[in-house]
Write a protein that holds these residues in place. Structure first.
Motif, PDB file in Angstrom:
ATOM      1  N   VAL A  89       0.833  -1.203   0.000  1.00 22.59           N
ATOM      2  CA  VAL A  89       0.000   0.000   0.000  1.00 22.59           C
ATOM      3  C   VAL A  89       0.866   1.250   0.000  1.00 22.59           C
ATOM      4  CG1 VAL A  89      -1.725   1.305   1.299  1.00 22.59           C
ATOM      5  CG2 VAL A  89      -1.932  -1.177   1.100  1.00 22.59           C
ATOM      6  N   ALA A  90       1.925   1.257   0.806  1.00 19.72           N
ATOM      7  CA  ALA A  90       2.819   2.414   0.848  1.00 19.72           C
ATOM      8  C   ALA A  90       3.460   2.642  -0.521  1.00 19.72           C
ATOM      9  CB  ALA A  90       3.887   2.207   1.916  1.00 19.72           C
ATOM     10  N   ARG A  91       3.876   1.567  -1.168  1.00 22.69           N
ATOM     11  CA  ARG A  91       4.468   1.679  -2.507  1.00 22.69           C
ATOM     12  C   ARG A  91       3.437   2.230  -3.495  1.00 22.69           C
ATOM     13  NH1 ARG A  91       4.501  -2.331  -6.676  1.00 22.69           N
ATOM     14  NH2 ARG A  91       6.149  -2.015  -8.211  1.00 22.69           N
ATOM     15  N   ALA A  92       2.212   1.727  -3.427  1.00 24.82           N
ATOM     16  CA  ALA A  92       1.164   2.194  -4.331  1.00 24.82           C
ATOM     17  C   ALA A  92       0.897   3.683  -4.130  1.00 24.82           C
ATOM     18  CB  ALA A  92      -0.113   1.389  -4.113  1.00 24.82           C
ATOM     19  N   ARG A  93       0.873   4.111  -2.878  1.00 23.47           N
ATOM     20  CA  ARG A  93       0.635   5.534  -2.599  1.00 23.47           C
ATOM     21  C   ARG A  93       1.762   6.401  -3.159  1.00 23.47           C
ATOM     22  NH1 ARG A  93      -3.641   6.114   0.806  1.00 23.47           N
ATOM     23  NH2 ARG A  93      -4.160   4.355   2.181  1.00 23.47           N
ATOM     24  N   ARG A  94       3.016   5.930  -3.046  1.00 26.05           N
ATOM     25  CA  ARG A  94       4.143   6.689  -3.590  1.00 26.05           C
ATOM     26  C   ARG A  94       4.019   6.820  -5.112  1.00 26.05           C
ATOM     27  NH1 ARG A  94       7.185   3.275  -0.332  1.00 26.05           N
ATOM     28  NH2 ARG A  94       8.121   2.245  -2.154  1.00 26.05           N
ATOM     29  N   TYR A  95       3.645   5.733  -5.758  1.00 29.60           N
ATOM     30  CA  TYR A  95       3.538   5.734  -7.213  1.00 29.60           C
ATOM     31  C   TYR A  95       2.443   6.687  -7.680  1.00 29.60           C
ATOM     32  CZ  TYR A  95       6.715   1.807  -8.031  1.00 29.60           C
ATOM     33  OH  TYR A  95       7.814   0.989  -8.139  1.00 29.60           O
ATOM     34  N   ASN A 151       4.373  13.042 -18.545  1.00 28.52           N
ATOM     35  CA  ASN A 151       3.580  11.824 -18.710  1.00 28.52           C
ATOM     36  C   ASN A 151       4.060  10.649 -17.874  1.00 28.52           C
ATOM     37  OD1 ASN A 151       1.837  12.970 -20.625  1.00 28.52           O
ATOM     38  ND2 ASN A 151       3.343  12.610 -22.254  1.00 28.52           N
ATOM     39  N   VAL A 152       5.256  10.755 -17.324  1.00 27.22           N
ATOM     40  CA  VAL A 152       5.787   9.663 -16.511  1.00 27.22           C
ATOM     41  C   VAL A 152       6.492  10.235 -15.289  1.00 27.22           C
ATOM     42  CG1 VAL A 152       6.095   8.057 -18.445  1.00 27.22           C
ATOM     43  CG2 VAL A 152       7.962   9.588 -17.804  1.00 27.22           C
ATOM     44  N   ALA A 153       6.622   9.369 -14.280  1.00 24.78           N
ATOM     45  CA  ALA A 153       7.391   9.722 -13.086  1.00 24.78           C
ATOM     46  C   ALA A 153       8.369   8.588 -12.819  1.00 24.78           C
ATOM     47  CB  ALA A 153       6.463   9.924 -11.893  1.00 24.78           C
ATOM     48  N   LEU A 154       9.391   8.862 -12.065  1.00 23.61           N
ATOM     49  CA  LEU A 154      10.371   7.852 -11.682  1.00 23.61           C
ATOM     50  C   LEU A 154      10.291   7.653 -10.180  1.00 23.61           C
ATOM     51  CD1 LEU A 154      12.669   6.033 -12.754  1.00 23.61           C
ATOM     52  CD2 LEU A 154      14.259   7.890 -12.179  1.00 23.61           C
ATOM     53  N   VAL A 155       9.953   6.427  -9.759  1.00 24.52           N
ATOM     54  CA  VAL A 155       9.815   6.109  -8.340  1.00 24.52           C
ATOM     55  C   VAL A 155      10.552   4.803  -8.064  1.00 24.52           C
ATOM     56  CG1 VAL A 155       8.218   5.680  -6.435  1.00 24.52           C
ATOM     57  CG2 VAL A 155       7.533   7.172  -8.307  1.00 24.52           C
ATOM     58  N   ASP A 156      11.447   4.829  -7.090  1.00 22.09           N
ATOM     59  CA  ASP A 156      12.203   3.625  -6.717  1.00 22.09           C
ATOM     60  C   ASP A 156      12.871   2.979  -7.929  1.00 22.09           C
ATOM     61  OD1 ASP A 156      11.181   4.073  -4.175  1.00 22.09           O
ATOM     62  OD2 ASP A 156       9.539   2.644  -4.417  1.00 22.09           O
ATOM     63  N   GLY A 157      13.336   3.813  -8.858  1.00 23.53           N
ATOM     64  CA  GLY A 157      14.024   3.291 -10.031  1.00 23.53           C
ATOM     65  C   GLY A 157      13.117   2.717 -11.094  1.00 23.53           C
ATOM     66  N   ALA A 205       1.070   9.228  -6.038  1.00 25.35           N
ATOM     67  CA  ALA A 205       1.417  10.619  -5.722  1.00 25.35           C
ATOM     68  C   ALA A 205       2.448  11.155  -6.698  1.00 25.35           C
ATOM     69  CB  ALA A 205       1.939  10.713  -4.285  1.00 25.35           C
ATOM     70  N   ALA A 206       3.452  10.356  -7.018  1.00 25.64           N
ATOM     71  CA  ALA A 206       4.497  10.809  -7.938  1.00 25.64           C
ATOM     72  C   ALA A 206       3.939  11.052  -9.333  1.00 25.64           C
ATOM     73  CB  ALA A 206       5.620   9.775  -7.992  1.00 25.64           C
ATOM     74  N   PHE A 207       3.055  10.175  -9.777  1.00 26.14           N
ATOM     75  CA  PHE A 207       2.493  10.367 -11.114  1.00 26.14           C
ATOM     76  C   PHE A 207       1.629  11.625 -11.161  1.00 26.14           C
ATOM     77  CE2 PHE A 207      -0.829   9.876 -14.292  1.00 26.14           C
ATOM     78  CZ  PHE A 207      -0.059   9.670 -15.429  1.00 26.14           C
ATOM     79  N   ARG A 208       0.843  11.855 -10.131  1.00 27.89           N
ATOM     80  CA  ARG A 208      -0.006  13.047 -10.114  1.00 27.89           C
ATOM     81  C   ARG A 208       0.828  14.323 -10.089  1.00 27.89           C
ATOM     82  NH1 ARG A 208      -4.580  10.771  -5.833  1.00 27.89           N
ATOM     83  NH2 ARG A 208      -5.701   9.478  -7.363  1.00 27.89           N
ATOM     84  N   GLU A 209       1.928  14.289  -9.354  1.00 29.02           N
ATOM     85  CA  GLU A 209       2.815  15.458  -9.331  1.00 29.02           C
ATOM     86  C   GLU A 209       3.423  15.691 -10.709  1.00 29.02           C
ATOM     87  OE1 GLU A 209       5.653  14.714  -6.285  1.00 29.02           O
ATOM     88  OE2 GLU A 209       4.182  14.821  -4.648  1.00 29.02           O
ATOM     89  N   ALA A 210       3.818  14.598 -11.363  1.00 29.94           N
ATOM     90  CA  ALA A 210       4.396  14.722 -12.702  1.00 29.94           C
ATOM     91  C   ALA A 210       3.353  15.244 -13.695  1.00 29.94           C
ATOM     92  CB  ALA A 210       4.925  13.364 -13.171  1.00 29.94           C
ATOM     93  N   ALA A 211       2.119  14.731 -13.585  1.00 29.01           N
ATOM     94  CA  ALA A 211       1.053  15.168 -14.483  1.00 29.01           C
ATOM     95  C   ALA A 211       0.751  16.646 -14.291  1.00 29.01           C
ATOM     96  CB  ALA A 211      -0.200  14.330 -14.247  1.00 29.01           C
ATOM     97  N   ALA A 212       0.832  17.108 -13.043  1.00 29.42           N
ATOM     98  CA  ALA A 212       0.581  18.529 -12.769  1.00 29.42           C
ATOM     99  C   ALA A 212       1.643  19.418 -13.421  1.00 29.42           C
ATOM    100  CB  ALA A 212       0.549  18.766 -11.265  1.00 29.42           C
ATOM    101  N   LEU A 214      -0.006   2.220 -15.222  1.00 34.37           N
ATOM    102  CA  LEU A 214       0.295   1.580 -13.942  1.00 34.37           C
ATOM    103  C   LEU A 214      -0.550   2.156 -12.803  1.00 34.37           C
ATOM    104  CD1 LEU A 214       2.164  -0.495 -12.552  1.00 34.37           C
ATOM    105  CD2 LEU A 214       3.803   1.356 -12.187  1.00 34.37           C
ATOM    106  N   VAL A 215      -1.022   3.375 -12.965  1.00 36.79           N
ATOM    107  CA  VAL A 215      -1.735   4.049 -11.882  1.00 36.79           C
ATOM    108  C   VAL A 215      -3.013   3.333 -11.474  1.00 36.79           C
ATOM    109  CG1 VAL A 215      -2.910   6.188 -11.223  1.00 36.79           C
ATOM    110  CG2 VAL A 215      -0.693   6.280 -12.372  1.00 36.79           C
ATOM    111  N   PRO A 216      -3.878   2.878 -12.410  1.00 34.51           N
ATOM    112  CA  PRO A 216      -5.091   2.172 -11.967  1.00 34.51           C
ATOM    113  C   PRO A 216      -4.796   0.935 -11.120  1.00 34.51           C
ATOM    114  CG  PRO A 216      -5.293   2.808 -14.260  1.00 34.51           C
ATOM    115  CD  PRO A 216      -3.870   3.079 -13.867  1.00 34.51           C
ATOM    116  N   ARG A 217      -3.714   0.229 -11.443  1.00 36.65           N
ATOM    117  CA  ARG A 217      -3.342  -0.943 -10.638  1.00 36.65           C
ATOM    118  C   ARG A 217      -2.972  -0.525  -9.221  1.00 36.65           C
ATOM    119  NH1 ARG A 217       1.513  -4.198 -13.033  1.00 36.65           N
ATOM    120  NH2 ARG A 217       0.077  -4.144 -14.787  1.00 36.65           N
ATOM    121  N   MET A 218      -2.226   0.568  -9.100  1.00 33.00           N
ATOM    122  CA  MET A 218      -1.848   1.058  -7.776  1.00 33.00           C
ATOM    123  C   MET A 218      -3.073   1.548  -6.993  1.00 33.00           C
ATOM    124  SD  MET A 218       1.432   0.569  -7.588  1.00 33.00           S
ATOM    125  CE  MET A 218       1.299  -0.888  -8.635  1.00 33.00           C
TER     126      MET A 218
END
Length: 202
Positions: free
Chosen positions: A151-157, A170-176, A159-166, A183-187
């Protein structure tokens, strides 16, 4: 007072259409019941997508391996059941329905076997399993409930994508790992599943 209707041994789209017509005739003007189609024969498995497309009331597809293996001569093992399981998850995913896996039949009180089988089902895309014995409930729930790390990993992903979209990216880099919109709907599903589990537990 029914929550849903489970139809056994579905082998063709016509079976769901007949059920829909019958239910509509019995309760005219009422909201249709969600339907769970049980696929438990080779013909049902091979017609899985057509069956899934047959009714707007389809809520889930449930796999019954007993008659399937009786007809094919296969064993009740993960390897032998891999094909029908993957067909069911693909058909359910194609129409946005849930895929429900068969109970673990290796031992009603085999907690570790039940848990391992449930983890495999989750990996294949099933959203839950039927159980035959109360001892199977806890390991199945545990296998399908995301843990705190997931869940913590999903929240990071997310949040990072939404920040990138703002920022117009179109993409973010999280934990490499690249996080794109696919990938966002899965998270988000992981987060929602954990929240629903917490609500059930009170």
């Amino acid at each position: 007072g029914l929550d849903a209707e489970m139809l056994p041994k579905v082998e063709s789209p016509e079976a769901l259409r007949r059920l829909d017509a019958r239910l509509a005739a019995l309760a005219p003007g009422q909201a249709p019941l969600p339907v769970i189609a049980t696929l438990e024969t080779p013909r049902g498995i091979l017609n899985a997508l057509a069956i899934a497309d047959a009714s707007p009331n389809l809520a889930a597809i449930f796999f019954g391996p007993g008659d399937y293996t009786l007809a094919t001569g296969g064993a009740l093992t993960p390897r032998a059941l891999d094909f029908p399981r993957q067909v069911i998850t693909a058909a359910a995913g194609a129409v946005g329905a849930q895929a429900l896996d068969a109970p673990y039949l290796g031992g009603l009180r085999d907690v570790e076997g039940t848990r391992a089988d449930a983890l495999l089902a989750r990996e294949l895309g099933f959203s839950g399993k039927v159980v035959f014995h109360p001892d199977q409930i806890a390991p199945v729930n545990a296998a399908f409930t995301p843990n705190a790390e997931e869940v913590a990993r999903a929240r990071r992903y997310v949040a990072a994508f939404r920040e990138a979209a703002a920022r117009g990216e179109n993409v973010a880099l999280v934990d490499g790992e690249f996080v794109a919109m696919d990938l966002v709907p899965r998270m988000e599903r992981i987060i929602a599943t954990q929240a629903a589990a917490a609500l059930r537990q009170g």
